[in-house]
Structures are given as C-alpha cells and as structure tokens.
Enzyme design. Sequence first.
Site, PDB file in Angstrom:
ATOM      1  N   LYS A  12       0.847  -1.205   0.000  1.00  0.00           N
ATOM      2  CA  LYS A  12       0.000   0.000   0.000  1.00  0.00           C
ATOM      3  C   LYS A  12       0.873   1.242   0.000  1.00  0.00           C
ATOM      4  CE  LYS A  12       0.782   1.005   4.645  1.00  0.00           C
ATOM      5  NZ  LYS A  12       1.603   2.111   5.149  1.00  0.00           N
ATOM      6  N   ASP A 138      -2.458  -1.516  10.464  1.00  0.00           N
ATOM      7  CA  ASP A 138      -2.754  -1.466   9.031  1.00  0.00           C
ATOM      8  C   ASP A 138      -3.522  -2.685   8.543  1.00  0.00           C
ATOM      9  OD1 ASP A 138      -1.426   0.929   8.808  1.00  0.00           O
ATOM     10  OD2 ASP A 138       0.435   0.054   8.028  1.00  0.00           O
TER      11      ASP A 138
END
Length: 283
Positions: A12, A138
């Site tokens: 990401k 996350d």
Amino acid sequence: MPTLLDVAAPAKLNLFLHVTGRRSDGYHLLQSLFTFIDWQDTLHFDCRADGVISREDLQPSNALPADDLIVRAARRLQAATGCPLGVHIGLHKTIPMQAGLGGGSSDAASTLIALNRLWKLGLSRAQLSELGLSLGADVPFFIGGRSAWVEGVGDAITPLDVPPTTYLVVKPPAGLSTPEIFSHPSLKRDTARVTITGFVARAAQEARWTGSNDLQPVAEMLCADVRWGIAELAKRGLDGRMTGSGSAMFAPCTHDTPTNGWPDGWLARVCNNFNVHPLFGWC
Ligand code: C5P
C-alpha cells in the site's frame, strides 16, 4: 488436504498521513488515504490435519523472524475459532520490510482471509478485521479490501476510490522502526482534522490526491537516506513524500519514468495503484 496457491498480498501507499492526536494508551489518532499498488508478496497455503502452523521462506535469504506476523495471524485465528486444523505457509516475499509499504500487515491480512476459506470458518469481514487490528494497525485496511480513507488508529475505514495513477516508489537500504517514529518527542501530533468531502473536493480540483506525511520530518531527522531520497526525487522533477513510517518514498510520475541512477542498495520501481484487493470477493 486442500491447498490455496498464489494468494496475493499487495503493498500500500499512504497518499497522505496526518497525526491528529494521541490516545491515553499511547496509540496515535491518524487520518490517511490508503491505496494498493502492484508490488506484492505471494503466499501458498497447504492445510495440515495435525494442527501445526509452519512457515517456509521461499527465498531463505530474507531471514524473516520465525514468529512473524503471518504465523501470529494463523495462530490467532486458530485460537479464536478453536479450529483443529493447521497449515503450512510458503511465502514469496518481494515487498521490502521497514518500508511503510505495509508488506507484513498485508501478508497477515491475506493469511487471515485465506485461512478463513481454507479452514471453512465462515468469519465475516468485520470479525476478521477485529482479529487483524490486534495484530497491527494497518491490517484492517487490507482486510477491508478497498482503497480507503482511514481514521482512528487504523480501525475507522471508509472506502474511497483513488484515480489510477503511476508512482515511482524508491526504498533506501536503511529501514525505519514504526515505534521509534511514533514515540519521537518531535513528532507533530496535533494536525487539524480534515473532512473527506473537503479533501476530495480539493483533490479533484487540483488533480492531486497526495498530501503531507506528518511522520516524514521525524524520519528525515533519523534517516539520512530519507532526506537524500526526497531531495533526489525533487531533482528529478518529482513531488516525493514518504509512505507510512518509511523509509520508502513515492512520487506520481509517468509510466516511462527511469528507475536507474539510484545508489547501490536502493530499490526503485514504477508502480500503478488499484482500488480493489485481489481477495476482495473472498469474505
Ligand atoms: O500497529 P503497528 O504494529 O503497525 O504499530 C507499531 C507501533 O507504532 C505501535 O506499537 C505504536 O507504538 C505505534 N503506533 C501508534 N499509533 C498508531 C499506529 C502505530 O502509536 N496509530
């Protein structure tokens, strides 16, 4: 015994990252825009009848810790559900560690999603996300499976599509420790909150979906490679910033942007973002 092969775990980028406060337990309140990029790890899962969780590094040179997030994710799912089955997990790691690219969290998220399927547990996305949050801030984003506006400590997730963009992603040899950055006395912890509608209106008007990363000034103090990398991107005419707690940096670019000319030990790669996780349909 059933198997799942070639399970993807994408990296990401945090297109911006603001620290808006700190909870009494020391965790920080964030606002961030997350999107996936086409730089991924690959995992293979072989169900084991004996209940044992084992993991094989398909590139032993990586020297991953034996008790990494993948093994912890599998154990946590086993404990939460009382599942008697085990698994042998093969990991082909390409996302660099200590980079802010979310590789470890993504591996853990793909492990939870894949084992939920392999072991036929039937947990919902919300249940997997709750387990994931106990492994890392996350992880719920990856389980959510969409580019997203993320708030709280990583648990308040609003899907938000980001226009397709090409990025130059660079990772210096030096890594950065997330706890060290977050605990640094110089970290700015009081950025004013912004609204999604306000951000999207500005981004659409300026055709710029990036913003500042509040962790970057501390990272630049701790890591000369980050200082140098941001300056080098600027020299190349690129608007660079750090992702997550670093040390990787990225800048919007064209698909033919050169990746050469970086010092020995640096990784440089042209990546495209995407909005839907490859395993989105699995839970
Ligand atoms: O959750 P994760 O393992 O990524 O976090 C590593 C460390 O970073 C935490 O132990 C905490 O010290 C810090 N952190 C924080 N606030 C967050 C996320 C992480 O203070 N929202």
